[in-house]
Design a protein around this motif. Sequence first.
Motif, PDB file in Angstrom:
ATOM      1  N   ILE A  49       7.740  -4.432  -1.828  1.00 44.21           N
ATOM      2  CA  ILE A  49       7.951  -5.646  -2.618  1.00 44.21           C
ATOM      3  C   ILE A  49       9.185  -6.419  -2.166  1.00 44.21           C
ATOM      4  O   ILE A  49       9.267  -7.633  -2.339  1.00 44.21           O
ATOM      5  N   ASP A  63       2.578  -4.772  -1.987  1.00 44.95           N
ATOM      6  CA  ASP A  63       2.205  -3.498  -2.617  1.00 44.95           C
ATOM      7  C   ASP A  63       2.908  -2.347  -1.906  1.00 44.95           C
ATOM      8  O   ASP A  63       3.269  -1.352  -2.521  1.00 44.95           O
ATOM      9  N   LYS A 103       5.548  -8.567 -10.168  1.00 47.49           N
ATOM     10  CA  LYS A 103       6.148  -7.285  -9.795  1.00 47.49           C
ATOM     11  C   LYS A 103       7.636  -7.373  -9.509  1.00 47.49           C
ATOM     12  O   LYS A 103       8.272  -6.364  -9.231  1.00 47.49           O
TER      13      LYS A 103
END
Length: 176
Positions: free
Chosen positions: A63, A60, A95
């Motif tokens: 990445i 978070d 992500k």
Amino acid sequence: MQKNTLEELLLLELSKRNIKIVVHTINDLPENFTILWDIVKNSAPPLPARASWAITHCCDRNINLFVPYIDDAISFLEKNKDQAVLRNVLRTLTKLPVKVDKMGELFDVSLSIFELNYPPAVRVHAMQILYNISLIEKELQPELIDIIENSMFDASTGLKNRAEKLLKKLKKQNKK
């Protein structure tokens, strides 16, 4: 940092506060991320679940820490059945950009996880990865629409909610 030191830190307590301490330790010394990933892959429970939770929080913040481990993570997903670890690794993979040479393998493993009777928190991330891949491989979109629609009958509220959002996007893209 030694592996056993990081394991001891992960075992101190099961709390977000403790995970934040681990994350701070990793982000101060990114080479420790390798140790954390090794714990996910090779340690006995409950360490993999806790280490994978820490990985999501590390990613978070940065990445790019996980990029060198994408190929390994995809292979690892095929062998791992721990729900917490699957949820955390899938969440991290949602992500990241999909690597073309691993797209088929990631699609297959995500589809398998999505179609099996895993908890909604695991399935929702697998579904997101399937959607992300369909943005690149557009010919998969009609099949993915069918797969998602067929899964909604017995789905939880949270899974239905995400499915409806993704279906709306998929159908809009398919009209083009």
